[in-house]
Design a protein around this motif. Structure first.
Motif, PDB file in Angstrom:
ATOM      1  N   VAL A  52       1.224  -4.729   2.379  1.00  0.00           N
ATOM      2  CA  VAL A  52       1.691  -4.944   3.749  1.00  0.00           C
ATOM      3  C   VAL A  52       0.980  -3.948   4.653  1.00  0.00           C
ATOM      4  O   VAL A  52       1.284  -2.754   4.643  1.00  0.00           O
ATOM      5  CB  VAL A  52       3.223  -4.757   3.853  1.00  0.00           C
ATOM      6  CG1 VAL A  52       3.690  -5.038   5.283  1.00  0.00           C
ATOM      7  CG2 VAL A  52       3.940  -5.668   2.856  1.00  0.00           C
ATOM      8  N   PHE A  53       0.026  -4.417   5.403  1.00  0.00           N
ATOM      9  CA  PHE A  53      -0.731  -3.572   6.317  1.00  0.00           C
ATOM     10  C   PHE A  53      -0.098  -3.638   7.704  1.00  0.00           C
ATOM     11  O   PHE A  53       0.019  -4.724   8.285  1.00  0.00           O
ATOM     12  CB  PHE A  53      -2.190  -4.028   6.390  1.00  0.00           C
ATOM     13  CG  PHE A  53      -2.968  -3.787   5.128  1.00  0.00           C
ATOM     14  CD1 PHE A  53      -3.613  -2.582   4.912  1.00  0.00           C
ATOM     15  CD2 PHE A  53      -3.048  -4.770   4.152  1.00  0.00           C
ATOM     16  CE1 PHE A  53      -4.334  -2.352   3.751  1.00  0.00           C
ATOM     17  CE2 PHE A  53      -3.761  -4.565   2.981  1.00  0.00           C
ATOM     18  CZ  PHE A  53      -4.404  -3.349   2.778  1.00  0.00           C
ATOM     19  N   VAL A  54       0.324  -2.482   8.219  1.00  0.00           N
ATOM     20  CA  VAL A  54       0.912  -2.414   9.554  1.00  0.00           C
ATOM     21  C   VAL A  54      -0.109  -1.779  10.485  1.00  0.00           C
ATOM     22  O   VAL A  54      -0.351  -0.566  10.430  1.00  0.00           O
ATOM     23  CB  VAL A  54       2.215  -1.595   9.550  1.00  0.00           C
ATOM     24  CG1 VAL A  54       2.842  -1.604  10.947  1.00  0.00           C
ATOM     25  CG2 VAL A  54       3.190  -2.153   8.520  1.00  0.00           C
ATOM     26  N   VAL A  55      -0.733  -2.590  11.316  1.00  0.00           N
ATOM     27  CA  VAL A  55      -1.767  -2.109  12.239  1.00  0.00           C
ATOM     28  C   VAL A  55      -1.069  -1.538  13.467  1.00  0.00           C
ATOM     29  O   VAL A  55      -0.531  -2.272  14.297  1.00  0.00           O
ATOM     30  CB  VAL A  55      -2.735  -3.239  12.632  1.00  0.00           C
ATOM     31  CG1 VAL A  55      -3.836  -2.696  13.536  1.00  0.00           C
ATOM     32  CG2 VAL A  55      -3.347  -3.870  11.380  1.00  0.00           C
ATOM     33  N   ASP A  56      -1.081  -0.224  13.566  1.00  0.00           N
ATOM     34  CA  ASP A  56      -0.300   0.479  14.573  1.00  0.00           C
ATOM     35  C   ASP A  56      -1.130   0.790  15.811  1.00  0.00           C
ATOM     36  O   ASP A  56      -1.432   1.943  16.120  1.00  0.00           O
ATOM     37  CB  ASP A  56       0.249   1.776  13.955  1.00  0.00           C
ATOM     38  CG  ASP A  56       1.204   2.507  14.885  1.00  0.00           C
ATOM     39  OD1 ASP A  56       1.987   1.840  15.586  1.00  0.00           O
ATOM     40  OD2 ASP A  56       1.153   3.749  14.912  1.00  0.00           O
ATOM     41  N   SER A  88       3.013   6.831  12.784  1.00  0.00           N
ATOM     42  CA  SER A  88       3.007   6.491  11.365  1.00  0.00           C
ATOM     43  C   SER A  88       4.389   6.128  10.834  1.00  0.00           C
ATOM     44  O   SER A  88       4.556   5.146  10.103  1.00  0.00           O
ATOM     45  CB  SER A  88       2.435   7.664  10.563  1.00  0.00           C
ATOM     46  OG  SER A  88       2.525   7.418   9.177  1.00  0.00           O
ATOM     47  N   PHE A  89       5.399   6.913  11.202  1.00  0.00           N
ATOM     48  CA  PHE A  89       6.725   6.672  10.637  1.00  0.00           C
ATOM     49  C   PHE A  89       7.372   5.395  11.151  1.00  0.00           C
ATOM     50  O   PHE A  89       7.973   4.653  10.373  1.00  0.00           O
ATOM     51  CB  PHE A  89       7.611   7.896  10.858  1.00  0.00           C
ATOM     52  CG  PHE A  89       7.137   9.097  10.098  1.00  0.00           C
ATOM     53  CD1 PHE A  89       7.179   9.128   8.713  1.00  0.00           C
ATOM     54  CD2 PHE A  89       6.612  10.194  10.755  1.00  0.00           C
ATOM     55  CE1 PHE A  89       6.722  10.222   7.999  1.00  0.00           C
ATOM     56  CE2 PHE A  89       6.145  11.299  10.053  1.00  0.00           C
ATOM     57  CZ  PHE A  89       6.203  11.309   8.673  1.00  0.00           C
ATOM     58  N   PRO A  90       7.278   5.066  12.447  1.00  0.00           N
ATOM     59  CA  PRO A  90       7.730   3.743  12.876  1.00  0.00           C
ATOM     60  C   PRO A  90       6.966   2.617  12.176  1.00  0.00           C
ATOM     61  O   PRO A  90       7.540   1.564  11.871  1.00  0.00           O
ATOM     62  CB  PRO A  90       7.459   3.743  14.386  1.00  0.00           C
ATOM     63  CG  PRO A  90       7.562   5.174  14.773  1.00  0.00           C
ATOM     64  CD  PRO A  90       6.961   5.925  13.618  1.00  0.00           C
ATOM     65  N   ALA A  91       5.664   2.824  11.918  1.00  0.00           N
ATOM     66  CA  ALA A  91       4.887   1.802  11.212  1.00  0.00           C
ATOM     67  C   ALA A  91       5.410   1.607   9.790  1.00  0.00           C
ATOM     68  O   ALA A  91       5.470   0.488   9.279  1.00  0.00           O
ATOM     69  CB  ALA A  91       3.409   2.196  11.186  1.00  0.00           C
ATOM     70  N   ILE A  92       5.796   2.701   9.141  1.00  0.00           N
ATOM     71  CA  ILE A  92       6.350   2.588   7.791  1.00  0.00           C
ATOM     72  C   ILE A  92       7.664   1.814   7.822  1.00  0.00           C
ATOM     73  O   ILE A  92       7.927   0.966   6.965  1.00  0.00           O
ATOM     74  CB  ILE A  92       6.560   3.988   7.182  1.00  0.00           C
ATOM     75  CG1 ILE A  92       5.202   4.642   6.902  1.00  0.00           C
ATOM     76  CG2 ILE A  92       7.378   3.910   5.889  1.00  0.00           C
ATOM     77  CD1 ILE A  92       5.305   6.091   6.469  1.00  0.00           C
ATOM     78  N   ARG A  93       8.498   2.090   8.810  1.00  0.00           N
ATOM     79  CA  ARG A  93       9.767   1.353   8.934  1.00  0.00           C
ATOM     80  C   ARG A  93       9.501  -0.143   9.128  1.00  0.00           C
ATOM     81  O   ARG A  93      10.180  -0.988   8.541  1.00  0.00           O
ATOM     82  CB  ARG A  93      10.587   1.894  10.100  1.00  0.00           C
ATOM     83  CG  ARG A  93      11.147   3.288   9.884  1.00  0.00           C
ATOM     84  CD  ARG A  93      12.008   3.696  11.080  1.00  0.00           C
ATOM     85  NE  ARG A  93      13.159   2.818  11.208  1.00  0.00           N
ATOM     86  CZ  ARG A  93      14.330   3.040  10.620  1.00  0.00           C
ATOM     87  NH1 ARG A  93      14.494   4.104   9.869  1.00  0.00           N
ATOM     88  NH2 ARG A  93      15.327   2.198  10.800  1.00  0.00           N
TER      89      ARG A  93
END
Length: 327
Positions: A52-56, A88-93
């Motif tokens: 799961v790639f989250v492009v922030d 980074s941390f919102p992206a992890i969530r």
């Protein structure tokens, strides 16, 4: 094939056993290697894995590269695109919410934490004996200044927030679906994801690894971000500022009392002859530390109100066992 989902719903899938969440920001140079090495990890697992790639809000060509590489990759994948850079941390969530596996790993896209660590995490989680796996850095190949800054940051974090966190901090972790669900229930902004991970508890194990040297780009974990994250963590998990204020007020009050006695004795014995000096000193000393003590008391009430507004549960029960007995 990449699915174009309009909502991030985190719906568990029977077809996916393992999920790896990867925040992406300025990682165009390493994404090809990340996909390749994760594909090798997936082959060795006993169930299907997705990435799961989250492009922030990445300013480079990371999103276009992922859209080009992932349809041809041998692993299932998702691309979640943030409307801007949230961190980074919102992206992890976001990635935890989108992940479909029963077991979820979280890693960075810069390859400083080896993707093969995910395999170790999943092996531990699959035993059913642990719910959270965290990477414990035993060695690191970072530049000297970066290493010192990181060690100092995590030393302060352990001293002020949670002493249970590994000495080198937590940059990579894995967890079960249950833990991810509990984390997502704690919908707090300006908080610490690492702090929340340890706050929810569960059975936890540390997996040692060596942090590798960064081959491309530079870290976005700047001093300003470290300071802000540490302050967010302090105000979210401890009452240290209020305790310090109350302590200063209490100690200052005691010292003021002693100083006041000294000043009064000096006035009574004729050693202090300046007009108005004695009452002025008494008023200044008493008022200053009385105000600090009062602020500490008010702050304690504000802290408790703040704690209640977070909406964290009082407890998180793992299981409930009912035994009716033999009678």
């Amino acid at each position: 094939m990449l699915s174009d989902r309009s909502e991030v719903d985190g719906t568990p899938s029977r077809d996916i056993t393992y999920s790896v969440v990867i925040p992406v920001y300025g990682n165009e140079a390493t994404l090809g290697a990340v996909i390749s090495r994760l594909s090798e990890v997936a082959v060795r697992l006993d169930g299907p894995m997705e990435a799961v790639f989250v492009v922030d809000g990445s300013p480079d060509g990371s999103l276009l590269l992922l859209r080009r590489l992932l349809p041809e990759a041998s692993i299932a994948s998702q691309i979640v695109v943030h409307s801007r850079n949230f961190g980074s941390f919102p992206a992890i969530r976001t990635g935890l919410a989108a992940a479909r596996g029963a077991y979820i790993g979280v890693m960075a896209a810069d390859l400083q934490e080896p993707p093969e660590l995910m395999e170790s995490f999943f092996d531990q989680l699959r035993t059913g004996e642990v719910d959270v796996t965290v990477g414990r850095r035993e060695a690191r190949a970072d530049p000297a200044m970066s290493s010192v800054a990181s060690r100092t940051f995590w030393w302060l974090y352990r001293r002020t927030i949670n002493p249970s966190i590994p000495a080198g901090g937590v940059d990579v972790f894995g967890c079960t679906r249950r833990v991810a669900t509990e984390l997502l229930k704690l919908d707090e902004s300006h908080s610490s994801l690492v702090g929340l991970l340890f706050w929810v508890g569960f059975r936890r194990v540390e997996v040692p690894y060596s942090r590798l040297e960064r081959t491309t780009g530079k870290s976005g974990w700047t001093l300003r971000k470290r300071v802000r994250y540490l302050l967010d963590s302090v105000f979210s998990f401890t009452d240290i500022p209020i305790s310090l204020l109350s302590t200063v007020g209490l100690v200052g009050g005691l010292l003021t009392t002693i100083a006041s006695i000294v000043v009064f004795v000096g006035w009574a014995t004729g050693r202090i002859v300046d007009p108005g000096y004695t009452p002025l000193m008494l008023v200044l000393l008493f008022s200053t530390f009385t105000l600090l003590s009062g602020l500490g008391i008010v702050g304690s009430y504000v802290w408790r109100t703040f704690e209640n507004t977070k909406g964290r549960p009082v407890s998180i029960p793992l299981t409930i066992e009912v035994h009716d007995g033999v009678g």
